[in-house]
Design an enzyme around this catalytic site. Structure first.
Site, PDB file in Angstrom:
ATOM      1  N   GLU A 101       0.825  -1.226   0.000  1.00 20.89           N
ATOM      2  CA  GLU A 101       0.000   0.000   0.000  1.00 20.89           C
ATOM      3  C   GLU A 101       0.851   1.264   0.000  1.00 20.89           C
ATOM      4  O   GLU A 101       1.022   1.902   1.040  1.00 20.89           O
ATOM      5  CB  GLU A 101      -0.923   0.008   1.228  1.00 20.89           C
ATOM      6  CG  GLU A 101      -1.887  -1.149   1.249  1.00 20.89           C
ATOM      7  CD  GLU A 101      -2.837  -1.125   2.432  1.00 20.89           C
ATOM      8  OE1 GLU A 101      -2.673  -0.272   3.317  1.00 20.89           O
ATOM      9  OE2 GLU A 101      -3.743  -1.962   2.469  1.00 20.89           O
ATOM     10  N   GLU A 149      -4.306  -9.011   0.633  1.00 16.97           N
ATOM     11  CA  GLU A 149      -4.831  -8.674   1.961  1.00 16.97           C
ATOM     12  C   GLU A 149      -6.325  -8.437   1.842  1.00 16.97           C
ATOM     13  O   GLU A 149      -6.786  -7.770   0.911  1.00 16.97           O
ATOM     14  CB  GLU A 149      -4.121  -7.411   2.482  1.00 16.97           C
ATOM     15  CG  GLU A 149      -4.353  -7.160   3.946  1.00 16.97           C
ATOM     16  CD  GLU A 149      -3.529  -5.974   4.440  1.00 16.97           C
ATOM     17  OE1 GLU A 149      -2.330  -5.862   4.095  1.00 16.97           O
ATOM     18  OE2 GLU A 149      -4.107  -5.150   5.174  1.00 16.97           O
TER      19      GLU A 149
HETATM   20  C1  GAL Z   1      -4.082  -2.430   5.720  1.00 19.29           C
HETATM   21  C2  GAL Z   1      -2.614  -2.500   6.024  1.00 19.29           C
HETATM   22  C3  GAL Z   1      -2.332  -3.366   7.225  1.00 19.29           C
HETATM   23  C4  GAL Z   1      -3.275  -3.047   8.345  1.00 19.29           C
HETATM   24  C5  GAL Z   1      -4.678  -3.238   7.853  1.00 19.29           C
HETATM   25  C6  GAL Z   1      -5.726  -3.044   8.901  1.00 19.29           C
HETATM   26  O1  GAL Z   1      -4.385  -1.318   4.963  1.00 19.29           O
HETATM   27  O2  GAL Z   1      -1.919  -3.015   4.925  1.00 19.29           O
HETATM   28  O3  GAL Z   1      -1.006  -3.184   7.638  1.00 19.29           O
HETATM   29  O4  GAL Z   1      -3.067  -1.756   8.756  1.00 19.29           O
HETATM   30  O5  GAL Z   1      -4.894  -2.311   6.822  1.00 19.29           O
HETATM   31  O6  GAL Z   1      -6.980  -3.158   8.328  1.00 19.29           O
END
Ligand code: GAL
Length: 954
Positions: free
Chosen positions: A439, A514
């Protein structure tokens, strides 16, 4: 004195007051399989720790400024002579942040624990037999910015908390009785992430002693590849030569199977230039039918690499590898060994309850076993490189690993961090993806594209067998973006974009790097915004995420989405989204911070496991009469039927995506779910109303510990009723005792403000966890340790844990207790008359006096006369207070000794002898001078160390 004489005089030193800390048993090591002439020594003991910064002295005079600019002359706490005798003794790995209280006003993402600047010092001892070896210090991980000095010379800076530092100490080492001061200043104010990062030297440290011609660290690349129907094991070996002559050596690489059978061999002849590296490549005969590494059967081979010159073996290293193929298809997803495999992965941060980021191997192993039980087949190490032991464990347990770089940056320092990651981890069969970022704001720009192109090139120069990816949460549709520079696109969240991206780029493979980010508190079934509690029915997710069920539904429905990485497998300290203070750990985990299952555990088991029946049932059955209770079953079967106190509440067809729900009236007794395959009952689970808690119970994770001083295991603490059932709402405060060393405590409650160190912890919804560490066993005798648990009004518990004798002792680097060594002396030009012992060179005169180190006799005097030598020093605080002694290991010649111009000793016999002179208590800095009376042709000077010790013991 020439080198040979120096060597002789050093080995003839008398040992005065040295207290080497002796190596004791153990089994672990960075290259536990290292054999032959290299020594890999654990450097976990002898460390001294200072919590807080120590300012460098302010330089005023020319003399101070000139000297401070020299090698070996680091100032303040970096100086070898600095007094660390009252610092706290610590053992590595040491996450100092995990010892800090949870304090409002500190950083939320660091779990409200203070970080800051700290110092570590150690005193290493190298024997004369080490002279001529190549001596490397390996620091596996220091959070966050580290500056490292060795014997007063700055030898490394490491600007990431996640990569190792390998430092060639060879030029600076002193041998024999000398104290080799190793100093590490850690600036953990700096943050690289938005999660708990720990602080300090939180991974292992090693000293590796090798011959001048040796295999460099991470210097063997042996990753089998399949070409057509044949398997090849291309081997690349990097040698270094720290010796004084070019060398031609032979390298033999032997492939061994798991039973140590020799499978094939490759040979290389290589010339390694002095002070240079050389890379040799060997190819082994092709193989047609090796045992494959897979998720179910993670079969490992080993490559033994031996470097020889005639009959002399210079170095030997064993490298683990595995035979497997991988492939991403843009339409149909991922293939391991040519078989389709939907990636069922979890994202993880590295910390665990109680121990912060200093997670012992025994706990890492526990976590991986829990993930196997979950049905996960892959792990994304978000967003940074991991402990080497964890990578090895992933190979052994059979997990695919998405290895991720921390810093998105294409400048030299950062490319070196990426290069280090790939070089270290490219032999692991588990590693199947290299991720260059997570990100990043520049992901949708030309600049982001250019950066990834460069980072990808660094990876490809070292490994072309795995695709490069990046975890993008936006920017997928701009004209030029990162997705144009990677091999496989990772999409974070953005589930509504899967189809659009696939339609726009039908030839680019993709997966969910993710997703989910759903919230649950273990054992809670009612969301309470005021109390910061999240119900465990999988109803709540972050606005950018989805529930566990919804996220998998999107992914499982699309063959072109190669799989998932759920955020996250375990809770972690920090990032307590959607809450803040006093909440100090996350809610995202499928398991809590201790590895206790939440409802999400059963949901994913139901979704992911096909080869055995899964049936989970929530909630517990301790409610108030009249309550309407929502009951949820998670199954991978055909039908489930719920019974409340023996009465059917209805049979339902299993819904593996949404799970099965009933709402029923509570009455004390039990609920039971029965699971059917066809008409056959294959499983049932019952939750009973418990009585009140009457006793504690302790449950081991494994039957025994290895008595190596490092092995550790979590112990589960339960409050049970009279029938031995865990009481789901018991929250007693428990105090632990016994002979087991407790290294951490937890209970999985994100709102708990109790310390994670010490001996007391409250249960949270019936459970807590204690992490115990084995002592070092003396000899091979079997031993037993015990842990006790007590809480008010409950029957205490006691368990015994047997210690297994380690297979081999862990070799440890010898260290010493701190001692003040006077090794920076100045010598005035010879005089014909007895000089004033207070005489000094002018502050601006850097050339009339000469530097020297004790150990160097000055040879024979040319003429009669006098030689004045002097050293400035500040005694350790205890000596300033109590007085002490100057201990000369050996003085040759006659001389007078002065302290700040006052005579304190005299030596009349010119023959070499040791000498000890008492010094009175005195605050501040002092000047020790010695005036030698010279006789033409007679030798004079100091042999060996000169040190300042405490008063003579009477
Ligand atoms: C994402 C990020 C993670 C964590 C997650 C929580 O955007 O990559 O490290 O912060 O959100 O939802």
């Amino acid at each position: 004195m020439n080198r040979r004489e120096l060597f002789k005089s050093a080995s003839a030193l008398a040992v005065v007051g040295l207290l080497p800390q002796v190596a004791i048993a153990g089994t672990n090591g960075p290259d536990a399989a290292d054999k032959g002439p290299r020594e890999t020594l654990l450097l976990d003991k002898g460390w001294r720790f200072h919590d807080g910064d120590i300012a460098m002295p302010v330089l005023i005079t020319h003399d101070q400024t000139y000297n401070a600019a020299k090698a070996g002359r680091a100032l303040g706490a970096a100086s070898p002579a600095y007094d660390d005798s009252d610092w706290t003794e610590v053992t590595l790995p040491h996450d100092f942040v995990s010892f800090q209280p949870i304090e409002n006003g500190t950083n939320v993402d660091q779990g409200y624990r203070r970080r800051g600047i700290v110092w570590y010092r150690n005193h290493l001892k190298f024997s004369d037999a080490d002279r001529g070896k190549h001596i490397e210090l390996q620091l596996d991980g220091i959070a966050t910015f580290a500056t490292i000095w060795f014997n007063g010379t700055l030898v490394a800076r490491n600007w990431s908390g996640y990569n190792s530092t390998y430092i060639d100490l060879t030029p600076y080492v002193t041998y024999g009785d000398s104290d080799n001061a190793l100093v590490v200043r850690v600036d953990a104010t700096a943050m690289e992430g938005w999660w708990y990062e720990g602080g300090g030297i939180y991974r292992d440290a090693w000293i590796v002693k090798r011959n001048p011609v040796h295999i460099v660290t991470d210097g063997v690349f042996a990753h089998p590849v399949k070409e057509g129907d044949e398997w090849k094991v291309p081997i690349e070996v990097t040698l270094n030569n720290s010796g004084t002559k070019d060398k031609t050596v032979q390298i033999v690489c032997t492939l061994l199977d798991a039973e140590e059978r020799k499978i094939s061999e490759g040979f290389i002849d290589l010339t390694v230039p002095k002070l240079g590296n050389a890379v040799g490549k060997a190819s082994m005969p092709a193989l047609s039918d090796p045992e494959l590494w897979s998720i179910e059967t993670p079969y490992l081979y080993r490559v033994l690499t031996r470097v020889t010159e005639g009959a002399e073996v210079w170095d030997e290293v064993t490298t683990t590898c595995g035979f497997r193929t991988e492939r991403f298809d843009a339409q149909t997803g991922f293939y391991l060994n040519d078989k389709p495999l939907k990636i069922k992965g979890v994202c993880l941060h590295q910390d665990h309850a109680g121990v912060g980021c200093a997670v012992p191997e025994g706990v890492l192993d526990f976590r991986l076993r829990k993930l196997k039980e979950l049905g996960a087949n892959a792990i994304r190490f978000s967003h940074n490189a991991q402990n080497k032991a964890l990578m090895d464990a992933c190979d052994r347990h059979g997990f695919l690993v998405m290895a991720e770089n921390r810093n998105f940056n294409a400048s030299t320092d950062y490319l070196e961090q990426l290069e280090w990651l790939v070089r270290r981890d490219r032999n692991h069969p588990s590693v199947f993806l290299w991720s260059v970022f997570n990100e990043e704001p520049m992901q949708g720009t030309e600049q982001g594209y250019e950066m990834v192109r460069r980072m990808s090139a660094v990876v490809k120069a070292l490994d072309t067998s795995r695709p490069v990816t990046a975890a993008m949460n936006d920017g997928l549709f701009t004209a030029l973006n990162v997705s144009d520079a990677v091999d496989v696109v990772g999409i974070n969240y953005q589930q509504h974009q899967y189809d659009a991206f696939h339609a726009a780029h039908p030839d680019i493979p993709m997966f969910s790097s993710e997703d989910t980010s759903a919230f649950m508190t273990r054992g809670e079934y009612k969301t309470d915004a005021v109390k910061h509690i999240m119900a465990s029915y999988d109803d709540d997710a972050a606005p950018w995420g989805e529930t566990h069920r919804a996220a998998w539904k999107e992914i499982s429905a699309r063959p072109f989405v190669a799989g998932t990485f759920v955020w996250t497998g375990f809770d972690y300290h920090g990032e307590p989204t959607p809450h803040t203070w006093p909440t100090n750990s996350s809610f995202f985990g499928i398991m809590d911070l201790c590895g206790f299952e939440k409802t999400a555990f059963y949901i994913h088991q139901a979704q992911w496991i096909d080869d055995r029946p899964v049936l989970g049932l929530v909630p517990h059955w301790n409610w108030q009469s009249g309550d309407k209770v929502r009951v949820m079953a998670c199954a991978n079967l055909d039908e489930v039927e719920l019974f409340v106190n023996g009465k059917s509440a209805g049979k339902q067809a299993v819904d593996r995506l949404n799970m099965n729900y009933w709402t029923v009236d509570y009455a004390p007794g039990f609920i039971e779910v029965r699971g059917y395959r066809g008409s056959k009952l294959v499983s049932k689970v019952r939750n009973e109303t418990t009585g009140k808690a009457v006793a504690l119970r302790l449950v081991k994770d494994r039957p025994t510990l290895i008595g190596d001083g490092r092995d550790a295991m979590p112990i589960r603490v339960e409050a049970i009723d009279a029938k031995g059932r865990v009481v789901p709402d018991a929250n007693h405060k428990v105090t632990f005792g016994g002979t087991a060393a407790i290294i951490g405590l937890g209970n999985g409650d994100p709102n708990c403000l109790e310390a994670e160190k010490g001996d007391t912890r409250s249960l949270f919804n019936g459970l807590a966890q204690v992490i115990i560490q084995a002592p070092e066993m003396a000899g091979n005798a079997a031993a037993v340790i015990n842990l006790t648990a007590r809480a008010e009004s409950l029957k205490p518990a006691n368990i015994e844990i047997r210690l297994d004798a380690p297979k081999a002792a862990t070799p440890r680097q010898p260290t010493m207790l701190p001692m003040m060594v006077l090794d920076s002396w100045f010598r005035a030009p010879n005089a014909t008359a007895h000089p004033d012992p207070n005489q000094r060179a002018a502050d601006t005169d850097m050339n009339s006096w000469a530097w020297f180190r004790p150990g160097e006799l000055f040879g024979a005097a040319k003429t009669d006369g006098y030689s004045l030598v002097a050293a400035n020093y500040t005694p350790f605080a205890s000596i300033q207070k109590n007085g002490g002694r100057v201990v000369f290991t050996s003085i040759t010649g006659t001389c007078d000794i002065y302290l700040d111009g006052q005579a304190i000793g005299r030596k009349d016999d010119p023959a070499p002898s040791a000498m000890t002179v008492a010094i009175p208590p005195f605050g501040g800095s002092r000047r020790l001078s010695v005036v030698f009376k010279l006789k033409a042709g007679e030798p004079f000077g100091f042999g060996g160390l000169i040190r300042i010790g405490g008063p003579e013991k009477t």
